[in-house]
Design a protein around this motif. Structure first.
Motif, PDB file in Angstrom:
ATOM      1  N   VAL A 199       0.698  -1.516   0.365  1.00 14.47           N
ATOM      2  CA  VAL A 199       0.173   0.309   0.390  1.00 14.47           C
ATOM      3  C   VAL A 199       1.043   1.624  -0.218  1.00 14.47           C
ATOM      4  CG1 VAL A 199      -1.621   1.221   1.588  1.00 14.47           C
ATOM      5  CG2 VAL A 199      -1.787  -1.138   0.981  1.00 14.47           C
ATOM      6  N   GLU A 200       0.384   2.366  -1.009  1.00 16.66           N
ATOM      7  CA  GLU A 200       1.392   3.504  -0.348  1.00 16.66           C
ATOM      8  C   GLU A 200       0.354   4.839  -0.104  1.00 16.66           C
ATOM      9  OE1 GLU A 200       2.671   7.414  -3.548  1.00 16.66           O
ATOM     10  OE2 GLU A 200       1.587   5.778  -4.749  1.00 16.66           O
ATOM     11  N   ASP A 201       0.230   5.039   1.014  1.00 17.86           N
ATOM     12  CA  ASP A 201      -0.059   6.345   2.141  1.00 17.86           C
ATOM     13  C   ASP A 201       0.798   6.823   2.653  1.00 17.86           C
ATOM     14  OD1 ASP A 201      -2.189   6.924   3.947  1.00 17.86           O
ATOM     15  OD2 ASP A 201      -3.830   5.752   3.954  1.00 17.86           O
ATOM     16  N   ALA A 202       1.388   8.173   2.648  1.00 23.87           N
ATOM     17  CA  ALA A 202       2.183   8.811   3.249  1.00 23.87           C
ATOM     18  C   ALA A 202       1.427   8.957   4.332  1.00 23.87           C
ATOM     19  CB  ALA A 202       2.385   9.829   2.719  1.00 23.87           C
ATOM     20  N   THR A 203       0.380   9.367   5.148  1.00 21.77           N
ATOM     21  CA  THR A 203      -0.575   9.532   5.699  1.00 21.77           C
ATOM     22  C   THR A 203       0.393   8.247   7.365  1.00 21.77           C
ATOM     23  OG1 THR A 203      -1.735  11.214   5.232  1.00 21.77           O
ATOM     24  CG2 THR A 203      -2.174  10.445   7.346  1.00 21.77           C
ATOM     25  N   ARG A 204      -0.432   6.913   7.123  1.00 19.92           N
ATOM     26  CA  ARG A 204       0.301   5.562   7.393  1.00 19.92           C
ATOM     27  C   ARG A 204       1.255   5.031   7.641  1.00 19.92           C
ATOM     28  NH1 ARG A 204      -3.505   1.374   4.933  1.00 19.92           N
ATOM     29  NH2 ARG A 204      -2.754  -0.389   6.557  1.00 19.92           N
ATOM     30  N   PHE A 205       2.684   5.634   6.699  1.00 23.32           N
ATOM     31  CA  PHE A 205       3.426   5.263   7.094  1.00 23.32           C
ATOM     32  C   PHE A 205       3.879   6.179   7.746  1.00 23.32           C
ATOM     33  CE2 PHE A 205       8.189   6.312   5.974  1.00 23.32           C
ATOM     34  CZ  PHE A 205       8.612   5.643   5.416  1.00 23.32           C
ATOM     35  N   ASN A 206       3.869   7.230   7.595  1.00 23.26           N
ATOM     36  CA  ASN A 206       4.687   8.476   9.325  1.00 23.26           C
ATOM     37  C   ASN A 206       3.872   8.057  10.380  1.00 23.26           C
ATOM     38  OD1 ASN A 206       5.877   9.682   7.564  1.00 23.26           O
ATOM     39  ND2 ASN A 206       4.234  11.124   6.550  1.00 23.26           N
ATOM     40  N   GLN A 207       2.564   6.889  10.168  1.00 22.30           N
ATOM     41  CA  GLN A 207       2.030   6.907  11.859  1.00 22.30           C
ATOM     42  C   GLN A 207       2.362   5.223  11.960  1.00 22.30           C
ATOM     43  OE1 GLN A 207      -2.351   7.168  10.597  1.00 22.30           O
ATOM     44  NE2 GLN A 207      -2.276   8.882  11.442  1.00 22.30           N
ATOM     45  N   VAL A 208       3.022   4.967  11.494  1.00 23.28           N
ATOM     46  CA  VAL A 208       3.354   3.438  11.476  1.00 23.28           C
ATOM     47  C   VAL A 208       4.714   3.299  12.681  1.00 23.28           C
ATOM     48  CG1 VAL A 208       4.675   1.133  10.830  1.00 23.28           C
ATOM     49  CG2 VAL A 208       2.653   2.618   9.321  1.00 23.28           C
ATOM     50  N   SER A 209       4.539   2.532  13.578  1.00 23.35           N
ATOM     51  CA  SER A 209       5.148   2.393  15.080  1.00 23.35           C
ATOM     52  C   SER A 209       6.195   0.600  14.257  1.00 23.35           C
ATOM     53  CB  SER A 209       5.161   2.293  15.670  1.00 23.35           C
ATOM     54  OG  SER A 209       6.108   1.650  17.050  1.00 23.35           O
ATOM     55  N   THR A 210       7.584   0.297  14.415  1.00 23.61           N
ATOM     56  CA  THR A 210       8.424  -0.249  14.353  1.00 23.61           C
ATOM     57  C   THR A 210       8.888  -0.647  15.525  1.00 23.61           C
ATOM     58  OG1 THR A 210       9.833   1.109  13.299  1.00 23.61           O
ATOM     59  CG2 THR A 210       8.257   0.205  11.565  1.00 23.61           C
ATOM     60  N   ASN A 211       8.310  -0.629  16.733  1.00 23.74           N
ATOM     61  CA  ASN A 211       9.152  -1.005  18.336  1.00 23.74           C
ATOM     62  C   ASN A 211       8.444  -2.339  18.644  1.00 23.74           C
ATOM     63  OD1 ASN A 211       6.943  -0.019  18.875  1.00 23.74           O
ATOM     64  ND2 ASN A 211       7.916   1.816  19.987  1.00 23.74           N
ATOM     65  N   ASN A 212       7.234  -2.850  18.053  1.00 28.45           N
ATOM     66  CA  ASN A 212       7.408  -3.756  18.844  1.00 28.45           C
ATOM     67  C   ASN A 212       7.003  -4.914  17.897  1.00 28.45           C
ATOM     68  OD1 ASN A 212       5.509  -3.287  15.863  1.00 28.45           O
ATOM     69  ND2 ASN A 212       3.503  -4.025  16.769  1.00 28.45           N
ATOM     70  N   TYR A 213       8.385  -5.037  17.349  1.00 26.02           N
ATOM     71  CA  TYR A 213       8.685  -6.466  16.411  1.00 26.02           C
ATOM     72  C   TYR A 213      10.562  -6.762  15.716  1.00 26.02           C
ATOM     73  CZ  TYR A 213       7.745  -3.923  12.025  1.00 26.02           C
ATOM     74  OH  TYR A 213       8.748  -2.896  10.603  1.00 26.02           O
ATOM     75  N   THR A 214      11.047  -7.032  15.616  1.00 26.80           N
ATOM     76  CA  THR A 214      12.053  -7.495  14.792  1.00 26.80           C
ATOM     77  C   THR A 214      11.761  -7.917  13.541  1.00 26.80           C
ATOM     78  OG1 THR A 214      13.595  -7.206  16.566  1.00 26.80           O
ATOM     79  CG2 THR A 214      14.771  -8.251  14.880  1.00 26.80           C
ATOM     80  N   ILE A 215      12.448  -7.551  12.482  1.00 23.38           N
ATOM     81  CA  ILE A 215      12.303  -8.396  11.323  1.00 23.38           C
ATOM     82  C   ILE A 215      13.034  -9.462  11.200  1.00 23.38           C
ATOM     83  CG2 ILE A 215      12.883  -8.221   8.138  1.00 23.38           C
ATOM     84  CD1 ILE A 215      11.567  -4.918   8.657  1.00 23.38           C
ATOM     85  N   THR A 216      12.832 -10.626  10.893  1.00 18.90           N
ATOM     86  CA  THR A 216      14.672 -11.369  11.245  1.00 18.90           C
ATOM     87  C   THR A 216      14.586 -12.246   9.713  1.00 18.90           C
ATOM     88  OG1 THR A 216      12.320 -13.538  11.690  1.00 18.90           O
ATOM     89  CG2 THR A 216      13.494 -12.414  12.825  1.00 18.90           C
ATOM     90  N   ASN A 217      13.746 -11.838   8.540  1.00 15.98           N
ATOM     91  CA  ASN A 217      14.313 -12.658   7.673  1.00 15.98           C
ATOM     92  C   ASN A 217      12.927 -11.660   6.245  1.00 15.98           C
ATOM     93  OD1 ASN A 217      15.716 -13.632   5.610  1.00 15.98           O
ATOM     94  ND2 ASN A 217      13.769 -15.524   5.521  1.00 15.98           N
TER      95      ASN A 217
END
Length: 122
Positions: A15-33
């Motif tokens: 999805v392309e959505d600049a507003t949602r992109f800016n609201q996404v927090s990435t601190n509740n997971y770790t990308i492993t692969n």
């Protein structure tokens, strides 16, 4: 901008959505692969929770960065995990990248927050 999503074998469409992109927090997971499989980008994340079957994931991009060649999409994975358990699980979900194709080009760079860049060639 992103074309209309088409039917694929991937789990979800990007999805392309600049507003949602800016609201996404990435601190509740770790990308492993991360694995690029044709037009599907398979992303595995690790997070604490009770049951990864209850998790949902989205792949959200901001606007394309046109100053680079090849062009680049900045993306984040959004993990929807409202569980309070302390066990750690992994979940893999694939996202259709065909909406990120840019007319007149045969490749685009995907810059995933928390992971290395991926070169998507088509």
């Amino acid at each position: 901008h992103i074309k209309n999503p088409i039917t694929t074998t991937c789990d979800k469409s990007a999805v392309e959505d600049a507003t949602r992109f800016n609201q996404v927090s990435t601190n509740n997971y770790t990308i492993t692969n991360v694995v690029l499989n044709g037009d599907c980008l398979e992303i595995t994340v690790s997070s604490s929770g009770c049951d990864p079957k209850n998790w949902d994931m989205n792949f959200i991009a901001s606007e394309v960065v046109v100053e680079t060649l090849p062009n680049q999409w900045n993306v984040k994975v959004a993990l929807i995990n409202n569980e309070a358990c302390q066990s750690v699980f992994q979940k893999t979900m694939s996202f259709d990248l065909t909406p990120f194709k840019i007319t007149g080009q045969n490749q685009v760079q995907i810059k995933i927050q928390g992971w290395n860049n991926i070169m998507y060639q088509y």
